[in-house]
Design a protein around this motif. Structure first.
Motif, PDB file in Angstrom:
ATOM      1  N   SER A   1       0.664  -0.765  -0.278  1.00 53.98           N
ATOM      2  CA  SER A   1      -0.081   0.287   0.136  1.00 53.98           C
ATOM      3  C   SER A   1       0.743   1.380  -0.342  1.00 53.98           C
ATOM      4  CB  SER A   1      -0.491   0.170   1.393  1.00 53.98           C
ATOM      5  OG  SER A   1      -0.407  -0.213   2.251  1.00 53.98           O
ATOM      6  N   SER A   2       2.009   1.034  -0.130  1.00 56.01           N
ATOM      7  CA  SER A   2       2.795   2.242  -0.006  1.00 56.01           C
ATOM      8  C   SER A   2       4.032   1.877  -0.352  1.00 56.01           C
ATOM      9  CB  SER A   2       3.906   2.735   1.863  1.00 56.01           C
ATOM     10  OG  SER A   2       2.937   3.159   2.584  1.00 56.01           O
ATOM     11  N   PRO A   3       3.667   2.212  -2.343  1.00 56.29           N
ATOM     12  CA  PRO A   3       5.234   1.847  -3.381  1.00 56.29           C
ATOM     13  C   PRO A   3       6.172   2.176  -2.817  1.00 56.29           C
ATOM     14  CG  PRO A   3       2.780   2.485  -4.086  1.00 56.29           C
ATOM     15  CD  PRO A   3       2.832   2.610  -2.671  1.00 56.29           C
ATOM     16  N   GLU A   4       6.477   3.417  -2.413  1.00 56.51           N
ATOM     17  CA  GLU A   4       7.528   4.459  -2.382  1.00 56.51           C
ATOM     18  C   GLU A   4       8.580   3.912  -1.000  1.00 56.51           C
ATOM     19  OE1 GLU A   4       4.995   5.197   1.107  1.00 56.51           O
ATOM     20  OE2 GLU A   4       4.224   5.557  -1.433  1.00 56.51           O
ATOM     21  N   GLY A   5       7.596   2.970  -0.057  1.00 60.18           N
ATOM     22  CA  GLY A   5       7.894   1.883   0.578  1.00 60.18           C
ATOM     23  C   GLY A   5       7.930   2.808   2.102  1.00 60.18           C
ATOM     24  N   LEU A   6       8.258   2.120   3.381  1.00 58.79           N
ATOM     25  CA  LEU A   6       7.994   2.474   4.617  1.00 58.79           C
ATOM     26  C   LEU A   6       9.049   1.492   5.288  1.00 58.79           C
ATOM     27  CD1 LEU A   6       4.539   1.057   5.051  1.00 58.79           C
ATOM     28  CD2 LEU A   6       4.950   3.808   5.219  1.00 58.79           C
TER      29      LEU A   6
END
Length: 181
Positions: A66-71
Protein backbone atom coordinates in the motif's frame (compact mmCIF):
# COMPACT_ATOMS: atom_id res chain seq x y z
CA UNK A 1 -22.25 -5.39 28.90
CA UNK A 2 -25.64 -4.22 27.87
CA UNK A 3 -27.82 -7.20 27.04
CA UNK A 4 -26.81 -10.80 27.32
CA UNK A 5 -29.97 -12.81 26.85
CA UNK A 6 -31.65 -11.05 23.97
CA UNK A 7 -34.23 -8.31 23.86
CA UNK A 8 -37.65 -8.58 22.36
CA UNK A 9 -38.26 -5.69 20.02
CA UNK A 10 -41.77 -4.34 19.85
CA UNK A 11 -44.70 -3.72 22.14
CA UNK A 12 -45.12 -6.27 24.94
CA UNK A 13 -42.86 -8.73 23.11
CA UNK A 14 -45.73 -10.29 21.19
CA UNK A 15 -44.80 -11.60 17.76
CA UNK A 16 -41.85 -9.25 17.58
CA UNK A 17 -38.43 -10.40 16.37
CA UNK A 18 -35.82 -10.85 19.06
CA UNK A 19 -32.56 -8.97 19.01
CA UNK A 20 -29.69 -11.31 20.00
CA UNK A 21 -27.81 -10.47 23.15
CA UNK A 22 -24.49 -8.71 22.70
CA UNK A 23 -22.55 -11.30 24.66
CA UNK A 24 -24.07 -14.21 22.71
CA UNK A 25 -23.26 -12.53 19.39
CA UNK A 26 -19.73 -11.71 20.57
CA UNK A 27 -19.04 -15.29 21.70
CA UNK A 28 -20.46 -16.79 18.49
CA UNK A 29 -18.62 -14.32 16.27
CA UNK A 30 -15.36 -14.79 18.15
CA UNK A 31 -15.69 -18.55 17.81
CA UNK A 32 -16.25 -18.31 14.05
CA UNK A 33 -13.63 -15.75 13.04
CA UNK A 34 -10.54 -17.91 13.60
CA UNK A 35 -11.90 -20.99 11.80
CA UNK A 36 -13.27 -18.79 9.00
CA UNK A 37 -9.93 -17.02 8.54
CA UNK A 38 -8.02 -20.32 8.54
CA UNK A 39 -10.49 -21.96 6.14
CA UNK A 40 -10.22 -19.07 3.68
CA UNK A 41 -6.40 -19.14 3.87
CA UNK A 42 -6.30 -22.92 3.40
CA UNK A 43 -8.69 -22.80 0.43
CA UNK A 44 -6.73 -19.93 -1.09
CA UNK A 45 -3.38 -21.67 -0.74
CA UNK A 46 -4.70 -24.99 -2.03
CA UNK A 47 -6.45 -23.43 -5.04
CA UNK A 48 -3.26 -21.90 -6.40
CA UNK A 49 -0.57 -24.01 -4.80
CA UNK A 50 0.58 -20.92 -2.94
CA UNK A 51 3.25 -20.98 -0.25
CA UNK A 52 2.14 -21.23 3.35
CA UNK A 53 2.86 -17.64 4.35
CA UNK A 54 1.89 -16.84 7.93
CA UNK A 55 -0.74 -14.15 8.38
CA UNK A 56 1.84 -11.80 9.91
CA UNK A 57 3.89 -11.96 6.71
CA UNK A 58 0.83 -11.35 4.56
CA UNK A 59 -0.10 -8.33 6.67
CA UNK A 60 3.44 -6.96 6.37
CA UNK A 61 3.32 -7.39 2.60
CA UNK A 62 -0.08 -5.68 2.46
CA UNK A 63 1.29 -2.72 4.41
CA UNK A 64 4.29 -2.46 2.09
CA UNK A 65 2.22 -2.91 -1.06
CA UNK A 66 0.00 0.00 0.00
CA UNK A 67 3.10 2.23 0.13
CA UNK A 68 5.05 1.73 -3.11
CA UNK A 69 7.62 4.32 -1.97
CA UNK A 70 8.41 2.05 0.97
CA UNK A 71 8.13 2.35 4.72
CA UNK A 72 10.67 2.55 7.51
CA UNK A 73 10.69 -0.41 9.91
CA UNK A 74 9.30 1.91 12.60
CA UNK A 75 6.44 3.01 10.36
CA UNK A 76 5.62 -0.63 9.61
CA UNK A 77 5.59 -1.48 13.33
CA UNK A 78 3.28 1.47 14.02
CA UNK A 79 0.98 0.62 11.12
CA UNK A 80 0.69 -3.03 12.12
CA UNK A 81 0.61 -2.21 15.85
CA UNK A 82 3.45 -4.60 16.63
CA UNK A 83 6.79 -4.27 18.35
CA UNK A 84 9.76 -3.13 16.24
CA UNK A 85 11.50 -6.41 17.09
CA UNK A 86 8.58 -8.29 15.49
CA UNK A 87 9.08 -6.31 12.28
CA UNK A 88 12.83 -7.01 12.40
CA UNK A 89 12.21 -10.75 12.71
CA UNK A 90 9.65 -10.74 9.91
CA UNK A 91 11.92 -8.70 7.63
CA UNK A 92 14.88 -10.98 8.31
CA UNK A 93 12.86 -14.06 7.34
CA UNK A 94 11.13 -12.40 4.41
CA UNK A 95 14.31 -10.86 3.02
CA UNK A 96 15.81 -14.33 2.88
CA UNK A 97 12.77 -15.47 0.92
CA UNK A 98 13.14 -12.46 -1.44
CA UNK A 99 9.74 -11.05 -0.44
CA UNK A 100 10.95 -7.86 1.24
CA UNK A 101 13.69 -5.57 0.02
CA UNK A 102 15.73 -3.24 2.20
CA UNK A 103 16.57 -0.05 0.35
CA UNK A 104 18.87 2.70 1.53
CA UNK A 105 17.63 6.08 0.25
CA UNK A 106 20.28 8.08 -1.59
CA UNK A 107 19.61 11.12 0.59
CA UNK A 108 20.24 9.23 3.86
CA UNK A 109 22.36 6.10 3.78
CA UNK A 110 21.86 5.60 7.53
CA UNK A 111 18.20 4.69 7.16
CA UNK A 112 16.44 1.73 5.60
CA UNK A 113 13.18 1.70 3.70
CA UNK A 114 11.30 -1.55 3.28
CA UNK A 115 9.49 -2.42 0.06
CA UNK A 116 7.63 -5.47 -1.15
CA UNK A 117 9.52 -7.25 -3.92
CA UNK A 118 7.89 -7.83 -7.29
CA UNK A 119 7.69 -11.51 -6.35
CA UNK A 120 5.77 -10.59 -3.18
CA UNK A 121 3.41 -8.31 -5.09
CA UNK A 122 2.73 -11.14 -7.54
CA UNK A 123 2.05 -13.51 -4.63
CA UNK A 124 -0.39 -11.05 -3.05
CA UNK A 125 -2.23 -10.69 -6.35
CA UNK A 126 -2.45 -14.49 -6.64
CA UNK A 127 -3.65 -14.78 -3.01
CA UNK A 128 -6.36 -12.18 -3.63
CA UNK A 129 -7.48 -13.75 -6.90
CA UNK A 130 -7.57 -17.27 -5.41
CA UNK A 131 -9.32 -16.06 -2.26
CA UNK A 132 -12.02 -14.30 -4.26
CA UNK A 133 -12.50 -17.35 -6.50
CA UNK A 134 -12.68 -19.78 -3.55
CA UNK A 135 -15.14 -17.61 -1.64
CA UNK A 136 -17.24 -16.96 -4.74
CA UNK A 137 -17.52 -20.67 -5.46
CA UNK A 138 -18.60 -21.51 -1.92
CA UNK A 139 -20.97 -18.54 -1.59
CA UNK A 140 -22.64 -19.48 -4.91
CA UNK A 141 -23.35 -22.95 -3.49
CA UNK A 142 -25.13 -21.56 -0.42
CA UNK A 143 -28.91 -21.23 -0.34
CA UNK A 144 -30.27 -17.88 -1.50
CA UNK A 145 -31.28 -17.03 2.06
CA UNK A 146 -27.69 -17.53 3.32
CA UNK A 147 -26.25 -15.41 0.49
CA UNK A 148 -28.76 -12.66 1.30
CA UNK A 149 -27.92 -12.87 5.02
CA UNK A 150 -24.19 -12.62 4.29
CA UNK A 151 -24.77 -9.67 1.97
CA UNK A 152 -26.86 -7.90 4.60
CA UNK A 153 -24.22 -8.57 7.27
CA UNK A 154 -21.34 -6.98 5.31
CA UNK A 155 -22.04 -3.35 6.31
CA UNK A 156 -22.40 -4.35 9.97
CA UNK A 157 -19.14 -6.31 9.83
CA UNK A 158 -17.40 -3.30 8.29
CA UNK A 159 -18.71 -1.10 11.09
CA UNK A 160 -17.59 -3.70 13.64
CA UNK A 161 -14.03 -3.58 12.27
CA UNK A 162 -14.03 0.22 12.37
CA UNK A 163 -15.41 0.27 15.93
CA UNK A 164 -12.85 -2.24 17.17
CA UNK A 165 -10.05 -0.26 15.59
CA UNK A 166 -11.30 2.99 17.12
CA UNK A 167 -11.97 1.62 20.61
CA UNK A 168 -8.93 -0.59 20.92
CA UNK A 169 -6.48 1.38 18.78
CA UNK A 170 -5.80 -1.53 16.46
CA UNK A 171 -6.26 0.16 13.14
CA UNK A 172 -3.52 -1.11 10.89
CA UNK A 173 -3.87 1.30 8.03
CA UNK A 174 -2.44 -1.49 5.91
CA UNK A 175 -5.25 -1.37 3.44
CA UNK A 176 -6.67 -4.67 4.54
CA UNK A 177 -10.01 -5.07 6.08
CA UNK A 178 -10.42 -8.76 6.85
CA UNK A 179 -7.63 -11.16 6.19
CA UNK A 180 -8.85 -12.76 3.06
CA UNK A 181 -5.66 -14.12 1.83
Amino acid sequence: MRDTDGVVAGKHGEGAPTVPGSARVAVALGGLLGPLRRAVLRATRNAEGLPDLPEAQIELLRALSSSPEGLSPGAVAERLRVAPSTVSNLVRTMSGARLVERVRPEHDQRTVVLTASQEALNLLERYDRASTAALTQVVEELPDSDRAALDQALPALGRLVTALQAVHGTGSGSGSGMPTS
